[in-house]
Enzyme design. Sequence first.
Site, mmCIF file in Angstrom:
data_model
loop_
_atom_site.group_PDB
_atom_site.id
_atom_site.type_symbol
_atom_site.label_atom_id
_atom_site.label_comp_id
_atom_site.label_asym_id
_atom_site.label_seq_id
_atom_site.Cartn_x
_atom_site.Cartn_y
_atom_site.Cartn_z
ATOM 1 N N TRP A 94 -5.042 1.190 10.667
ATOM 2 C CA TRP A 94 -5.404 1.257 9.252
ATOM 3 C C TRP A 94 -5.150 0.098 8.642
ATOM 4 C CZ3 TRP A 94 -7.875 3.602 5.517
ATOM 5 C CH2 TRP A 94 -7.601 3.374 4.350
ATOM 6 N N GLU A 96 -11.201 6.024 5.337
ATOM 7 C CA GLU A 96 -10.486 6.752 6.460
ATOM 8 C C GLU A 96 -11.649 6.764 7.726
ATOM 9 O OE1 GLU A 96 -7.517 7.366 7.314
ATOM 10 O OE2 GLU A 96 -6.486 7.267 5.165
ATOM 11 N N TYR A 150 0.731 -1.123 0.069
ATOM 12 C CA TYR A 150 -0.121 0.000 0.113
ATOM 13 C C TYR A 150 0.810 1.412 -0.045
ATOM 14 C CZ TYR A 150 -3.023 3.468 1.923
ATOM 15 O OH TYR A 150 -3.713 4.484 2.411
#
Length: 185
Positions: free
Chosen positions: A49, A41, A19
């Site tokens: 995350w 988010e 990522y």
Amino acid sequence: MKEHPRCAWAEGDALMASYHDQEWGVPQHDSRMLWEMLMLEGFQAGLAWIIVLRKREAFRRAFAGFDPAIVASFGEKDVVRLMANPDIIRAQAKIRATIAGARIYCDMAAGGESFADFCWSFTDGKRIQGSGREWIANSPLSEKISKEMKHRGFKFVGPTIVYAWMQAVGIVNDHATDCFRRSEV
């Protein structure tokens, strides 16, 4: 010595490294993708995350590829369906916020306002170069954007979430000074 030194947060997990190396901090100008990342988010709020990242494909399936027009049409049956889906983060307030966010996105588009233009308007379309030496959780700009997004009705868009989103979509370049991606993106 590492082949490619990267930001410390991306070390130790192959998915996070991928990522980081391919997406994080790359300037994003696609309205739909900017909106998808803002919604993800929001789901991340209070969590790591990596949890969202591991569930991202399931989120995409559950939310019709994050097509705002489809998500905007979701009703109570969809909320129930999503709350029963063990593959996503089942937080009713976040699910409802995503549906409401799709409606806001569609209203903006119907009024001739591009979500990408809105997102980049706060920096006059220019990328902000972070120092790469310190990690901050929010900024005066993220506070300003957060306030405007809240004014429009978006939820889960506090200054910290907005700053993380700004980093993710490349509005700000916060790659570490020794990260191989700092000068590439």
